[in-house]
Write an enzyme that holds these catalytic residues in place. Structure first.
Site, PDB file in Angstrom:
ATOM      1  N   GLU A  28      37.122   7.747  29.872  1.00 41.70           N
ATOM      2  CA  GLU A  28      37.088   6.610  28.945  1.00 41.70           C
ATOM      3  C   GLU A  28      35.742   5.924  29.062  1.00 41.70           C
ATOM      4  O   GLU A  28      35.261   5.669  30.169  1.00 41.70           O
ATOM      5  CB  GLU A  28      38.203   5.622  29.270  1.00 41.70           C
ATOM      6  CG  GLU A  28      38.174   4.336  28.443  1.00 41.70           C
ATOM      7  CD  GLU A  28      39.297   3.376  28.817  1.00 41.70           C
ATOM      8  OE1 GLU A  28      40.361   3.858  29.262  1.00 41.70           O
ATOM      9  OE2 GLU A  28      39.107   2.148  28.667  1.00 41.70           O
ATOM     10  N   GLU A  43      33.965  -4.577  25.610  1.00 44.67           N
ATOM     11  CA  GLU A  43      35.203  -5.338  25.654  1.00 44.67           C
ATOM     12  C   GLU A  43      34.890  -6.701  26.225  1.00 44.67           C
ATOM     13  O   GLU A  43      33.919  -6.879  26.962  1.00 44.67           O
ATOM     14  CB  GLU A  43      36.309  -4.631  26.443  1.00 44.67           C
ATOM     15  CG  GLU A  43      36.010  -4.336  27.878  1.00 44.67           C
ATOM     16  CD  GLU A  43      37.160  -3.604  28.572  1.00 44.67           C
ATOM     17  OE1 GLU A  43      38.275  -3.586  28.027  1.00 44.67           O
ATOM     18  OE2 GLU A  43      36.931  -3.044  29.664  1.00 44.67           O
TER      19      GLU A  43
END
Length: 299
Positions: free
Chosen positions: A174, A179
């Protein structure tokens, strides 16, 4: 009755003004990309000398210039709540409804709403390019304005394509390009997750904006990714580089295969906590464009 998300006139003017610099920024970005940047910070291997490479050949782009639903040849959807709130105790139910995702005035609008829906207390949207666009290496970038508020969790990220039905996260890898926690509007987080370095043990770095915020205007979030490195950017700032040397001893580097893109706005979860009485709904994540460039073999 379903109602499409409409922008107020003031917001429309802001978005219209924001469309002009995005064309001009490419020239500045290319100029920057051919420049070598040195970021020196003794005692931290992830801040050693870093070289900005020159990825300029587009392999995918979505400028969101057509009103209505996102382009189905590029974007699909994750629907529902997943397993345990997508593994993070998130509170929203993801839909493909225009109430939660639509394109208006050249911008894709992902809207988180406080409403009772399919047993959840909130709705939102998560768009994915899985099975539609996947690529190994290159530059991946998006121009985004994030929301503000306790419990809001916008993300622009990537997952590895499974080689078999039994291959699962975190073994597929990932890459979190962007974020942030809605209650921390000056703090950006970029991370890698893989076997032995996932979730709370991910390889991460935070970047703090000075005299600016992530939620008050658009910023360009991107990575440049090649064999043995992932470089992290916000606007024209290269703020981190992660290489196999940064992984725990014996951990495997799982970033040499195709990855696909995800863009979502989550509500709640272990990363951000739940909304509180001061969190205002609806909340919006605005995406001006997504662009991907081919890897050209330069490190």
């Amino acid at each position: 009755m379903k109602q499409k998300k409409q922008l107020h006139m003031k917001e429309k003017m802001i978005l219209l003004r924001s469309k002009f610099p995005k064309r001009e920024s490419i020239t500045g970005m290319i100029c920057l990309l051919v420049t070598t940047i040195f970021i020196m910070n003794t005692g931290c291997s992830t801040d050693d000398t870093q070289t900005v490479v020159n990825f300029t050949k587009l392999s995918m782009q979505d400028e969101f210039d057509t009103d209505g639903a996102p382009n189905s040849s590029i974007w699909g959807y994750d629907i529902g709540t997943g397993n345990n709130g997508w593994g993070n105790s998130e509170l929203q139910y993801y839909t493909d409804r225009p109430e939660n995702v639509t394109i208006n005035n050249g911008v894709m609008i992902i809207t988180a709403r406080e409403e009772s829906f399919q047993g959840a207390g909130y709705t939102s949207a998560r768009l994915i390019t899985k099975g539609k666009f996947e690529q190994t290496y290159g530059r991946f970038e998006a121009r985004i304005r994030v929301p503000y508020g306790q419990g809001m969790w916008p993300a622009f990220w990537m997952l590895g394509v499974e080689d078999s039905p039994t291959e699962i996260w975190p073994f597929i890898g990932e890459i979190d390009i962007m974020e942030m926690r809605g209650q921390e509007p000056t703090k950006l987080i970029g991370s890698l997750h893989g076997p032995g370095y996932s979730a709370g043990q991910a390889i991460s770095k935070e970047y703090i904006l000075q005299n600016d915020r992530l939620d008050t205007r658009f910023h360009v979030y991107g990575i440049e990714w090649g064999p043995d490195y992932v470089n992290y950017y916000i606007d024209d700032v290269l703020y981190n580089q992660i290489t196999p040397e940064d992984l725990p001893d014996g951990a495997e580097w799982v970033f040499d295969n195709d990855f696909y893109i995800l863009i979502n706005l989550a509500v709640g979860g272990t990363f951000v906590g739940s909304p509180n009485a001061e969190t205002v709904f609806p909340q919006t994540m605005l995406v001006d464009y997504v662009r991907v460039y081919e890897y050209n073999g330069l490190n």
